[in-house]
Write a protein that holds these residues in place. Structure first.
Motif, PDB file in Angstrom:
ATOM      1  N   SER A 178       0.815  -1.215   0.000  1.00 12.77           N
ATOM      2  CA  SER A 178       0.000   0.000   0.000  1.00 12.77           C
ATOM      3  C   SER A 178       0.849   1.266   0.000  1.00 12.77           C
ATOM      4  CB  SER A 178      -0.939   0.011   1.216  1.00 12.77           C
ATOM      5  OG  SER A 178      -0.196  -0.042   2.423  1.00 12.77           O
ATOM      6  N   HIS A 179       2.115   1.148   0.385  1.00 12.00           N
ATOM      7  CA  HIS A 179       3.008   2.311   0.412  1.00 12.00           C
ATOM      8  C   HIS A 179       3.877   2.391  -0.845  1.00 12.00           C
ATOM      9  CE1 HIS A 179       1.844   2.781   4.578  1.00 12.00           C
ATOM     10  NE2 HIS A 179       2.270   1.568   4.864  1.00 12.00           N
ATOM     11  N   ALA A 180       3.719   1.449  -1.763  1.00 15.32           N
ATOM     12  CA  ALA A 180       4.619   1.383  -2.912  1.00 15.32           C
ATOM     13  C   ALA A 180       4.452   2.572  -3.848  1.00 15.32           C
ATOM     14  CB  ALA A 180       4.378   0.081  -3.681  1.00 15.32           C
ATOM     15  N   LEU A 181       3.214   2.985  -4.111  1.00 14.86           N
ATOM     16  CA  LEU A 181       2.987   4.056  -5.086  1.00 14.86           C
ATOM     17  C   LEU A 181       3.618   5.389  -4.673  1.00 14.86           C
ATOM     18  CD1 LEU A 181       1.601   4.699  -7.802  1.00 14.86           C
ATOM     19  CD2 LEU A 181      -0.390   5.446  -6.485  1.00 14.86           C
ATOM     20  N   PRO A 182       3.350   5.902  -3.461  1.00 15.45           N
ATOM     21  CA  PRO A 182       4.008   7.168  -3.085  1.00 15.45           C
ATOM     22  C   PRO A 182       5.522   7.041  -3.017  1.00 15.45           C
ATOM     23  CG  PRO A 182       2.825   6.223  -1.208  1.00 15.45           C
ATOM     24  CD  PRO A 182       2.410   5.455  -2.416  1.00 15.45           C
ATOM     25  N   ALA A 183       6.018   5.890  -2.551  1.00 17.24           N
ATOM     26  CA  ALA A 183       7.467   5.700  -2.481  1.00 17.24           C
ATOM     27  C   ALA A 183       8.083   5.689  -3.875  1.00 17.24           C
ATOM     28  CB  ALA A 183       7.796   4.395  -1.747  1.00 17.24           C
ATOM     29  N   TYR A 184       7.386   5.059  -4.808  1.00 18.06           N
ATOM     30  CA  TYR A 184       7.891   4.987  -6.182  1.00 18.06           C
ATOM     31  C   TYR A 184       8.045   6.378  -6.780  1.00 18.06           C
ATOM     32  CZ  TYR A 184       7.807   4.365 -11.248  1.00 18.06           C
ATOM     33  OH  TYR A 184       8.084   4.453 -12.586  1.00 18.06           O
ATOM     34  N   TYR A 185       7.031   7.217  -6.634  1.00 22.56           N
ATOM     35  CA  TYR A 185       7.087   8.531  -7.266  1.00 22.56           C
ATOM     36  C   TYR A 185       8.057   9.472  -6.561  1.00 22.56           C
ATOM     37  CZ  TYR A 185       3.696   7.567 -10.829  1.00 22.56           C
ATOM     38  OH  TYR A 185       3.082   7.053 -11.951  1.00 22.56           O
ATOM     39  N   VAL A 186       8.304   9.265  -5.288  1.00 20.65           N
ATOM     40  CA  VAL A 186       9.359  10.030  -4.617  1.00 20.65           C
ATOM     41  C   VAL A 186      10.711   9.679  -5.221  1.00 20.65           C
ATOM     42  CG1 VAL A 186      10.640  10.306  -2.463  1.00 20.65           C
ATOM     43  CG2 VAL A 186       8.142  10.403  -2.447  1.00 20.65           C
ATOM     44  N   ILE A 187      10.971   8.375  -5.365  1.00 21.54           N
ATOM     45  CA  ILE A 187      12.251   7.927  -5.912  1.00 21.54           C
ATOM     46  C   ILE A 187      12.378   8.298  -7.388  1.00 21.54           C
ATOM     47  CG2 ILE A 187      13.661   5.897  -6.421  1.00 21.54           C
ATOM     48  CD1 ILE A 187      12.487   4.587  -3.922  1.00 21.54           C
ATOM     49  N   ALA A 188      11.313   8.097  -8.158  1.00 16.47           N
ATOM     50  CA  ALA A 188      11.351   8.395  -9.594  1.00 16.47           C
ATOM     51  C   ALA A 188      11.581   9.879  -9.850  1.00 16.47           C
ATOM     52  CB  ALA A 188      10.043   7.943 -10.254  1.00 16.47           C
ATOM     53  N   CYS A 189      10.917  10.718  -9.085  1.00 12.81           N
ATOM     54  CA  CYS A 189      11.106  12.164  -9.255  1.00 12.81           C
ATOM     55  C   CYS A 189      12.507  12.591  -8.831  1.00 12.81           C
ATOM     56  CB  CYS A 189      10.054  12.925  -8.456  1.00 12.81           C
ATOM     57  SG  CYS A 189       8.380  12.782  -9.113  1.00 12.81           S
ATOM     58  N   ALA A 190      13.008  11.987  -7.771  1.00 14.18           N
ATOM     59  CA  ALA A 190      14.362  12.312  -7.318  1.00 14.18           C
ATOM     60  C   ALA A 190      15.390  11.928  -8.376  1.00 14.18           C
ATOM     61  CB  ALA A 190      14.661  11.596  -6.000  1.00 14.18           C
ATOM     62  N   GLU A 191      15.216  10.768  -8.994  1.00 12.50           N
ATOM     63  CA  GLU A 191      16.154  10.330 -10.027  1.00 12.50           C
ATOM     64  C   GLU A 191      16.027  11.200 -11.280  1.00 12.50           C
ATOM     65  OE1 GLU A 191      15.389   6.206 -10.607  1.00 12.50           O
ATOM     66  OE2 GLU A 191      16.487   5.587  -8.812  1.00 12.50           O
ATOM     67  N   ALA A 192      14.802  11.603 -11.615  1.00  9.51           N
ATOM     68  CA  ALA A 192      14.612  12.484 -12.768  1.00  9.51           C
ATOM     69  C   ALA A 192      15.308  13.820 -12.538  1.00  9.51           C
ATOM     70  CB  ALA A 192      13.121  12.701 -13.020  1.00  9.51           C
ATOM     71  N   SER A 193      15.152  14.358 -11.354  1.00  8.79           N
ATOM     72  CA  SER A 193      15.798  15.637 -11.033  1.00  8.79           C
ATOM     73  C   SER A 193      17.313  15.527 -11.112  1.00  8.79           C
ATOM     74  CB  SER A 193      15.376  16.086  -9.633  1.00  8.79           C
ATOM     75  OG  SER A 193      16.086  17.237  -9.231  1.00  8.79           O
TER      76      SER A 193
END
Length: 308
Positions: free
Chosen positions: A101-116
């Motif tokens: 249930s925590h995977a989606l917010p964690a994914y977008y935190v990591i994905a956005c950090a890597e994109a930046s």
């Protein structure tokens, strides 16, 4: 791809026993002397349904995926596949992945950090869109090049990623997301670990909580048609955990359902599918189960869907 066989054929082209050591994205998979991935699919699909070609295999059903907002068509596709897999000789068991249930917010935190982080080097001076006229100071030239070269969604992710990587937010967001990712991998590993003498071979879940949207609706600029970023991100809630958990996964279309859009006068049919997940580097088992399920379903995506 449009079939499990096509996916297997592509995997045969991509997989190699001698990956490029200069490519950090090339993983060294465990060696095997089996036939090709395509042969695995063709062999399982040649066998008759009455042979119980999946006898002895265990299919896990994560209970956390049965969420309150799951669309009836997604649930129907899920239940249909469970029944077909049982008919092919597989055993259906319930499993739990508490951290999913925590995977989606964690994914977008990591994905956005890597994109930046990865896109920080693109300044438009040496390559990229560039600027029509020389601007001063340098900061303005870089800002204009990045504004012209990056779309709305990319800019949104860069801003979010820059924020979560900042000194004041790093520990609260990015580090917590990494902890969630590690816990998710641990929970998936536990789900596939033999318990009571039974080893779960494949996990079966819906592919999405709701039916898909058309390309026209996704790209629409009209306020009444356009989805918010949060709605678009939420559509990935079922498939993101596989990426976070380092699993191999496949989305298989099962049936069609009707949806209404403002771009069409009458309801249109769109495909609804299920997701199958297997442990890392166990693509052969994933393709075997998917190929058998595809063979008994005999479902093909209607031609008009590719034009929506």
């Amino acid at each position: 791809s449009r079939s499990v066989g096509d996916a297997a054929l592509l995997l045969d082209c991509l997989a190699t026993s001698s990956p490029d050591t200069r490519d950090s994205l090339s993983a060294i998979a465990p060696p095997h002397n089996d036939s090709s991935f395509l042969d695995t699919v063709l062999n399982i699909q040649k066998r008759n349904e009455s042979e119980s070609c999946l006898s002895g295999m265990v299919i896990g059903i994560p209970k956390e995926y049965s969420v309150e907002g799951l669309h009836s068509s997604s649930r129907d596709a899920w239940l249909t596949c469970m029944k077909h897999l049982e008919g092919l000789g597989a055993e259906i068991v319930s499993v739990s992945i508490p951290s999913v249930s925590h995977a989606l917010p964690a994914y977008y935190v990591i994905a956005c950090a890597e994109a930046s982080s990865n896109l920080a080097k693109l300044d438009g001076l040496r390559y990229g869109t560039g600027v029509e006229e020389a601007l001063t100071p340098l900061h303005d030239a870089i800002m204009q090049a990045r504004s012209q070269g990056f779309g709305e969604e990319v800019q949104r992710r860069i801003l979010c990623g820059t924020y979560v990587l900042s000194a004041s937010s790093y520990a609260s967001y990015y580090e917590q997301a990494l902890l969630v990712r590690n816990q998710l991998r641990h929970d998936f590993k536990a789900a596939f670990t033999p318990q009571g003498g039974k080893r779960v071979d494949v996990l079966l879940t819906p592919s999405a909580p709701t039916p898909p949207v058309t390309v026209a609706s996704a790209l629409s600029d009209a306020n009444e048609n356009k989805r918010s970023p949060i709605e678009a991100y939420a559509h990935d809630v079922m498939t993101v955990p596989a990426s976070m958990g380092q699993l191999c996964a496949l989305s298989l279309p099962v049936m069609t359902t009707q949806i209404s859009t403002k771009n069409h006068k009458s309801n249109i049919e769109v495909p609804v599918g299920v997701q199958l997940m297997a442990p890392r580097f166990d693509e052969r088992t994933l393709l075997k189960v998917s190929g058998a399920l595809e063979s008994v379903l005999q479902f093909r995506i209607p031609d008009h869907v590719h034009e929506l």
